[in-house]
Design a protein around this motif. Structure first.
Motif, PDB file in Angstrom:
ATOM      1  N   LEU A  51       0.825  -1.216   0.000  1.00 58.22           N
ATOM      2  CA  LEU A  51       0.000   0.000   0.000  1.00 58.22           C
ATOM      3  C   LEU A  51       0.857   1.263   0.000  1.00 58.22           C
ATOM      4  CD1 LEU A  51      -2.894  -0.969   2.414  1.00 58.22           C
ATOM      5  CD2 LEU A  51      -2.999  -0.668  -0.060  1.00 58.22           C
ATOM      6  N   ARG A  52       1.913   1.285   0.801  1.00 64.14           N
ATOM      7  CA  ARG A  52       2.798   2.452   0.832  1.00 64.14           C
ATOM      8  C   ARG A  52       3.377   2.728  -0.556  1.00 64.14           C
ATOM      9  NH1 ARG A  52       4.870  -0.057   5.627  1.00 64.14           N
ATOM     10  NH2 ARG A  52       3.890   0.945   7.393  1.00 64.14           N
ATOM     11  N   GLU A  53       3.798   1.658  -1.225  1.00 63.56           N
ATOM     12  CA  GLU A  53       4.379   1.817  -2.561  1.00 63.56           C
ATOM     13  C   GLU A  53       3.345   2.346  -3.548  1.00 63.56           C
ATOM     14  OE1 GLU A  53       6.598  -0.775  -6.047  1.00 63.56           O
ATOM     15  OE2 GLU A  53       6.209  -1.703  -4.111  1.00 63.56           O
ATOM     16  N   LEU A  54       2.142   1.785  -3.527  1.00 66.90           N
ATOM     17  CA  LEU A  54       1.101   2.223  -4.460  1.00 66.90           C
ATOM     18  C   LEU A  54       0.659   3.656  -4.193  1.00 66.90           C
ATOM     19  CD1 LEU A  54      -1.025  -1.044  -4.656  1.00 66.90           C
ATOM     20  CD2 LEU A  54       0.498  -0.107  -6.424  1.00 66.90           C
ATOM     21  N   ILE A  55       0.513   4.008  -2.940  1.00 66.64           N
ATOM     22  CA  ILE A  55       0.114   5.376  -2.598  1.00 66.64           C
ATOM     23  C   ILE A  55       1.208   6.360  -3.014  1.00 66.64           C
ATOM     24  CG2 ILE A  55      -0.320   6.952  -0.660  1.00 66.64           C
ATOM     25  CD1 ILE A  55      -1.796   4.518   0.670  1.00 66.64           C
ATOM     26  N   SER A  56       2.458   5.986  -2.798  1.00 65.90           N
ATOM     27  CA  SER A  56       3.569   6.842  -3.217  1.00 65.90           C
ATOM     28  C   SER A  56       3.563   7.031  -4.724  1.00 65.90           C
ATOM     29  CB  SER A  56       4.904   6.232  -2.770  1.00 65.90           C
ATOM     30  OG  SER A  56       5.001   6.230  -1.370  1.00 65.90           O
ATOM     31  N   GLU A  57       3.323   5.951  -5.452  1.00 61.72           N
ATOM     32  CA  GLU A  57       3.286   6.037  -6.909  1.00 61.72           C
ATOM     33  C   GLU A  57       2.135   6.927  -7.382  1.00 61.72           C
ATOM     34  OE1 GLU A  57       2.430   2.780 -10.136  1.00 61.72           O
ATOM     35  OE2 GLU A  57       4.522   2.663  -9.474  1.00 61.72           O
ATOM     36  N   ILE A  58       0.999   6.845  -6.720  1.00 65.35           N
ATOM     37  CA  ILE A  58      -0.139   7.697  -7.081  1.00 65.35           C
ATOM     38  C   ILE A  58       0.237   9.173  -6.943  1.00 65.35           C
ATOM     39  CG2 ILE A  58      -2.439   8.463  -6.320  1.00 65.35           C
ATOM     40  CD1 ILE A  58      -2.969   5.457  -5.643  1.00 65.35           C
ATOM     41  N   ILE A  59       0.953   9.511  -5.888  1.00 63.05           N
ATOM     42  CA  ILE A  59       1.365  10.901  -5.684  1.00 63.05           C
ATOM     43  C   ILE A  59       2.255  11.355  -6.839  1.00 63.05           C
ATOM     44  CG2 ILE A  59       2.751  12.431  -4.212  1.00 63.05           C
ATOM     45  CD1 ILE A  59       1.631  10.752  -1.809  1.00 63.05           C
ATOM     46  N   GLY A  60       3.200  10.524  -7.236  1.00 63.40           N
ATOM     47  CA  GLY A  60       4.066  10.873  -8.357  1.00 63.40           C
ATOM     48  C   GLY A  60       3.308  10.977  -9.667  1.00 63.40           C
ATOM     49  N   ILE A  61       2.417  10.027  -9.917  1.00 62.12           N
ATOM     50  CA  ILE A  61       1.630  10.032 -11.152  1.00 62.12           C
ATOM     51  C   ILE A  61       0.759  11.276 -11.232  1.00 62.12           C
ATOM     52  CG2 ILE A  61      -0.306   8.892 -12.327  1.00 62.12           C
ATOM     53  CD1 ILE A  61       0.963   6.201 -11.384  1.00 62.12           C
ATOM     54  N   ARG A  62       0.099  11.615 -10.151  1.00 63.80           N
ATOM     55  CA  ARG A  62      -0.783  12.783 -10.183  1.00 63.80           C
ATOM     56  C   ARG A  62       0.000  14.085 -10.300  1.00 63.80           C
ATOM     57  NH1 ARG A  62      -5.121  11.434 -12.458  1.00 63.80           N
ATOM     58  NH2 ARG A  62      -6.243  13.198 -11.601  1.00 63.80           N
ATOM     59  N   ALA A  63       1.179  14.156  -9.713  1.00 65.82           N
ATOM     60  CA  ALA A  63       2.015  15.351  -9.891  1.00 65.82           C
ATOM     61  C   ALA A  63       2.314  15.544 -11.376  1.00 65.82           C
ATOM     62  CB  ALA A  63       3.310  15.224  -9.091  1.00 65.82           C
ATOM     63  N   VAL A  64       2.748  14.478 -12.025  1.00 63.59           N
ATOM     64  CA  VAL A  64       3.074  14.562 -13.451  1.00 63.59           C
ATOM     65  C   VAL A  64       1.820  14.838 -14.267  1.00 63.59           C
ATOM     66  CG1 VAL A  64       3.918  13.245 -15.436  1.00 63.59           C
ATOM     67  CG2 VAL A  64       5.157  13.163 -13.258  1.00 63.59           C
ATOM     68  N   TYR A  65       0.728  14.176 -13.925  1.00 63.11           N
ATOM     69  CA  TYR A  65      -0.529  14.387 -14.665  1.00 63.11           C
ATOM     70  C   TYR A  65      -0.915  15.871 -14.667  1.00 63.11           C
ATOM     71  CZ  TYR A  65      -5.479  14.541 -15.725  1.00 63.11           C
ATOM     72  OH  TYR A  65      -6.688  14.875 -16.279  1.00 63.11           O
ATOM     73  N   TYR A  66      -0.932  16.481 -13.502  1.00 66.82           N
ATOM     74  CA  TYR A  66      -1.362  17.884 -13.427  1.00 66.82           C
ATOM     75  C   TYR A  66      -0.365  18.825 -14.089  1.00 66.82           C
ATOM     76  CZ  TYR A  66      -5.480  16.862 -10.682  1.00 66.82           C
ATOM     77  OH  TYR A  66      -6.702  16.401 -10.272  1.00 66.82           O
ATOM     78  N   LEU A  67       0.920  18.542 -13.988  1.00 64.90           N
ATOM     79  CA  LEU A  67       1.897  19.377 -14.680  1.00 64.90           C
ATOM     80  C   LEU A  67       1.699  19.290 -16.193  1.00 64.90           C
ATOM     81  CD1 LEU A  67       5.169  18.635 -12.663  1.00 64.90           C
ATOM     82  CD2 LEU A  67       3.683  20.647 -12.490  1.00 64.90           C
TER      83      LEU A  67
END
Length: 129
Positions: A21-37
């Motif tokens: 879960l920690r890994e997936l949640i961390s990845e979501i944060i990175g993905i959404r940062a890139v998505y919004y940029l």
């Protein structure tokens, strides 16, 4: 699986699932940062920029970039990005001119997106769509 492990008292499986879960949640944060940029880049790169939409995306991206310092690399207690690295990304967003986010360029948004995606197991293209 983690919840079932808790009920069964299997703390080794619980801990393994918490790490997943920690890994997936961390990845979501990175993905959404890139998505919004990337969404902001698209709106700013138009012949007539959509500043309203872009600023929504930039503010979301700002928040996710700030959150990168709270992620966790798998199998470690360390984040994917330190606080200093996250702060540097935010400074980069604001450094393209004297007006902060009003002056951010598509090139800066692409560079930040690439730097974030490099640490994770995804591409800018996949996260930005």
């Amino acid at each position: 699986l983690g919840r079932a492990a808790i009920v069964a008292g299997d703390y080794q499986v619980r801990d393994q699932q918490a790490e997943v879960l920690r890994e997936l949640i961390s990845e979501i944060i990175g993905i959404r940062a890139v998505y919004y940029l990337q969404q902001a880049r698209i709106l700013l790169d138009r012949p007539t920029p959509d500043y309203g939409g872009a600023f929504h995306d930039l503010s979301e991206g700002y928040g996710f970039i700030y959150s990168l310092q709270f992620t966790r690399r798998p199998g470690t207690q360390g984040p994917y990005f330190t606080k200093d690295e996250a702060d540097a990304f935010i400074a980069d967003m604001l450094d393209d001119g004297p007006n902060g986010l009003w002056d951010v360029t598509p090139a800066t948004l692409d560079a930040l997106s690439e730097a974030i995606a490099e640490r994770f197991d995804f591409t800018v293209e996949a996260a930005g769509s």
